[in-house]
Write an enzyme that holds these catalytic residues in place. Structure first.
Site, PDB file in Angstrom:
ATOM      1  N   GLY A  89     -55.037 -46.478  -7.913  1.00  0.00           N
ATOM      2  CA  GLY A  89     -53.706 -45.942  -7.618  1.00  0.00           C
ATOM      3  C   GLY A  89     -53.101 -45.359  -8.868  1.00  0.00           C
ATOM      4  N   GLY A 143     -49.030 -44.224 -10.745  1.00  0.00           N
ATOM      5  CA  GLY A 143     -47.579 -44.164 -10.701  1.00  0.00           C
ATOM      6  C   GLY A 143     -47.143 -43.129 -11.705  1.00  0.00           C
ATOM      7  N   GLY A 144     -45.861 -43.162 -12.036  1.00  0.00           N
ATOM      8  CA  GLY A 144     -45.321 -42.175 -12.947  1.00  0.00           C
ATOM      9  C   GLY A 144     -45.889 -42.275 -14.350  1.00  0.00           C
ATOM     10  N   ALA A 200     -48.828 -44.285 -15.321  1.00  0.00           N
ATOM     11  CA  ALA A 200     -50.200 -44.742 -15.540  1.00  0.00           C
ATOM     12  C   ALA A 200     -51.125 -44.404 -14.380  1.00  0.00           C
ATOM     13  CB  ALA A 200     -50.181 -46.243 -15.758  1.00  0.00           C
ATOM     14  N   VAL A 223     -54.396 -46.343 -12.546  1.00  0.00           N
ATOM     15  CA  VAL A 223     -55.025 -47.659 -12.500  1.00  0.00           C
ATOM     16  C   VAL A 223     -56.410 -47.542 -11.878  1.00  0.00           C
ATOM     17  CG1 VAL A 223     -54.810 -50.036 -11.673  1.00  0.00           C
ATOM     18  CG2 VAL A 223     -52.759 -48.760 -12.325  1.00  0.00           C
ATOM     19  N   LYS A 275     -55.264 -50.490 -16.285  1.00  0.00           N
ATOM     20  CA  LYS A 275     -54.134 -49.557 -16.202  1.00  0.00           C
ATOM     21  C   LYS A 275     -54.114 -48.728 -17.477  1.00  0.00           C
ATOM     22  CE  LYS A 275     -49.117 -49.448 -15.423  1.00  0.00           C
ATOM     23  NZ  LYS A 275     -47.992 -50.158 -14.781  1.00  0.00           N
ATOM     24  N   ASP A 335     -38.030 -53.013 -11.488  1.00  0.00           N
ATOM     25  CA  ASP A 335     -38.683 -51.971 -10.681  1.00  0.00           C
ATOM     26  C   ASP A 335     -39.338 -52.596  -9.441  1.00  0.00           C
ATOM     27  OD1 ASP A 335     -39.426 -49.367 -10.057  1.00  0.00           O
ATOM     28  OD2 ASP A 335     -41.154 -49.339 -11.393  1.00  0.00           O
TER      29      ASP A 335
HETATM   30  P1  ATP Z   1     -44.596 -46.662 -11.413  1.00  0.00           P
HETATM   31  O1  ATP Z   1     -44.527 -45.204 -11.282  1.00  0.00           O
HETATM   32  O2  ATP Z   1     -44.155 -47.389 -10.179  1.00  0.00           O
HETATM   33  O3  ATP Z   1     -43.964 -47.224 -12.649  1.00  0.00           O
HETATM   34  P2  ATP Z   1     -47.075 -47.236 -12.705  1.00  0.00           P
HETATM   35  O4  ATP Z   1     -47.515 -45.926 -13.223  1.00  0.00           O
HETATM   36  O5  ATP Z   1     -46.401 -48.141 -13.675  1.00  0.00           O
HETATM   37  O6  ATP Z   1     -46.162 -47.052 -11.458  1.00  0.00           O
HETATM   38  P3  ATP Z   1     -48.518 -49.361 -11.339  1.00  0.00           P
HETATM   39  O7  ATP Z   1     -47.448 -49.502 -10.333  1.00  0.00           O
HETATM   40  O8  ATP Z   1     -48.728 -50.518 -12.258  1.00  0.00           O
HETATM   41  O9  ATP Z   1     -48.371 -47.973 -12.152  1.00  0.00           O
HETATM   42  O10 ATP Z   1     -49.895 -49.085 -10.592  1.00  0.00           O
HETATM   43  C1  ATP Z   1     -50.051 -47.937  -9.764  1.00  0.00           C
HETATM   44  C2  ATP Z   1     -50.792 -48.307  -8.489  1.00  0.00           C
HETATM   45  O11 ATP Z   1     -52.102 -48.814  -8.813  1.00  0.00           O
HETATM   46  C3  ATP Z   1     -50.138 -49.414  -7.665  1.00  0.00           C
HETATM   47  O12 ATP Z   1     -49.124 -48.922  -6.825  1.00  0.00           O
HETATM   48  C4  ATP Z   1     -51.346 -49.950  -6.906  1.00  0.00           C
HETATM   49  O13 ATP Z   1     -51.663 -49.098  -5.815  1.00  0.00           O
HETATM   50  C5  ATP Z   1     -52.472 -49.864  -7.915  1.00  0.00           C
HETATM   51  N1  ATP Z   1     -52.648 -51.113  -8.680  1.00  0.00           N
HETATM   52  C6  ATP Z   1     -51.922 -51.496  -9.757  1.00  0.00           C
HETATM   53  N2  ATP Z   1     -52.327 -52.669 -10.255  1.00  0.00           N
HETATM   54  C7  ATP Z   1     -53.337 -53.088  -9.475  1.00  0.00           C
HETATM   55  C8  ATP Z   1     -54.191 -54.278  -9.476  1.00  0.00           C
HETATM   56  N3  ATP Z   1     -54.039 -55.238 -10.380  1.00  0.00           N
HETATM   57  N4  ATP Z   1     -55.138 -54.364  -8.516  1.00  0.00           N
HETATM   58  C9  ATP Z   1     -55.258 -53.386  -7.592  1.00  0.00           C
HETATM   59  N5  ATP Z   1     -54.509 -52.264  -7.539  1.00  0.00           N
HETATM   60  C10 ATP Z   1     -53.552 -52.098  -8.462  1.00  0.00           C
HETATM   61 MG    MG Z   2     -45.650 -48.849  -9.954  1.00  0.00          MG
HETATM   62 MG    MG Z   3     -44.384 -48.810 -13.669  1.00  0.00          MG
END
Ligand code: ATP
Ligand code: MG
Ligand code: MG
Length: 281
Positions: free
Chosen positions: A15, A17-18, A20, A22, A37, A130
């Protein structure tokens, strides 16, 4: 395939997000699956994002709870990365979309786990900031893990301000934050209230496409009654939700623990006292 930090073999994308991307990866030394991540490459030159990325790892590393995704490692070889527990399943956003209407019992089972996770974080002085279904992972047995403490902040040291565009979705923004105030325990409680509304009804209480229109609804639209969407919601459970979503922070629960206990009482006044004892141990 690609490797990160020498020992993590990237297998697939889980997945993004904004901030990172993952990946599912294999830790070649411990021979187990992990989630890696990685900070988006275009943000790697930005000191502020790199600091925040480190802070995420530090916040979560100080926590240890079955309903919070555990951190295993961080590094900056090849890219900035955080290695964490791999959760096989889906996000709560996908779960709600696929399975609504979710049985009341199931919704409550999920809610309790979220409340316990955030209670633990708050007890350790960490505000999540968040909370949204995209940041809550759920597996096949409906075990829940809260993740993405990316903008979490130790309550004591709040000096940095962010623009909300990078801070997350307007749908989970508390009225006081919509006014420009900083995130607190009470704003986490409000966000939990929005998640609870979605779990019970499959809908957002304050929908909309523009962040400004949504923020205005948080500020002044009355809370829709979940029982208008679904009549099998007990009145006592609706009352808990209404109190979590109070516009005025002083009308809201004072702590996530209070909300947890109120939810237990709402479901079963007799058993709530027993549970309270177990919880206090
Ligand atoms: P945001 O834009 O919400 O700040 P982000 O870029 O910080 O997001 P995360 O929310 O940590 O990133 O992770 C993005 C996606 O990756 C999650 O919505 C989920 O679908 C997947 N993901 C994150 N961590 C895990 C994990 N430990 N195991 C499985 N999938 C995960
Ligand atoms: Mg997120
Ligand atoms: Mg985040």
């Amino acid at each position: 395939g690609k490797r990160v930090g020498g020992r993590y073999q990237i297998l697939s994308r889980l997945g993004e997000g904004g901030m990172a991307i993952v990946y599912k990866a294999k830790d070649l030394i411990l021979d187990r699956m992990v989630a890696v991540k990685t900070l988006r490459p275009e943000l790697s030159g930005d000191e502020e994002f790199v600091r925040r990325f480190h802070r995420e790892a530090e916040s979560v590393a100080s926590l240890s709870h079955p309903n919070i995704v555990a951190i295993y490692d961080i590094g900056e070889e090849d890219c900035y990365y955080i290695v964490m527990e791999y959760v096989e399943g889906m996000t709560l956003k996908e779960f709600i979309k696929d399975y609504s209407p979710i049985a009341i019992n199931e919704s409550i089972f999920i809610m309790k786990q979220i409340l316990l996770a955030i209670t633990h974080a708050h007890e350790h002085g960490i505000v999540h900031r968040d909370i949204k279904p995209q940041n809550i992972l759920i597996n096949e047995s409906e075990r829940v893990k809260v993740t993405d403490f990316g903008i979490a902040l130790a309550v004591s040291g709040a000096t940095i301000t962010y623009t909300h565009s990078i801070m997350g979705s307007a749908h989970y923004l508390s009225p006081e934050q919509a006014r420009g105030g900083k995130a607190t325990v009470k704003s986490d409680i409000y966000a939990i209230g929005i998640v609870m509304f979605e779990l019970l009804t499959g809908k957002l209480p304050f929908p909309g496409t523009s962040p400004v229109s949504v923020a205005l609804k948080h500020l002044s639209s009355p809370i829709p009654y979940p029982r208008d969407f679904r009549e099998d919601i007990p009145q006592s459970v609706e009352n808990v939700l209404i109190r979590a979503l109070a516009k005025n922070p002083s009308d809201r629960y004072n702590s996530v623990t209070d909300m947890y206990h109120d939810l237990l009482t709402a479901l079963d006044p007799e058993r709530a006292n027993e549970q309270r004892l177990i919880f206090a141990e």
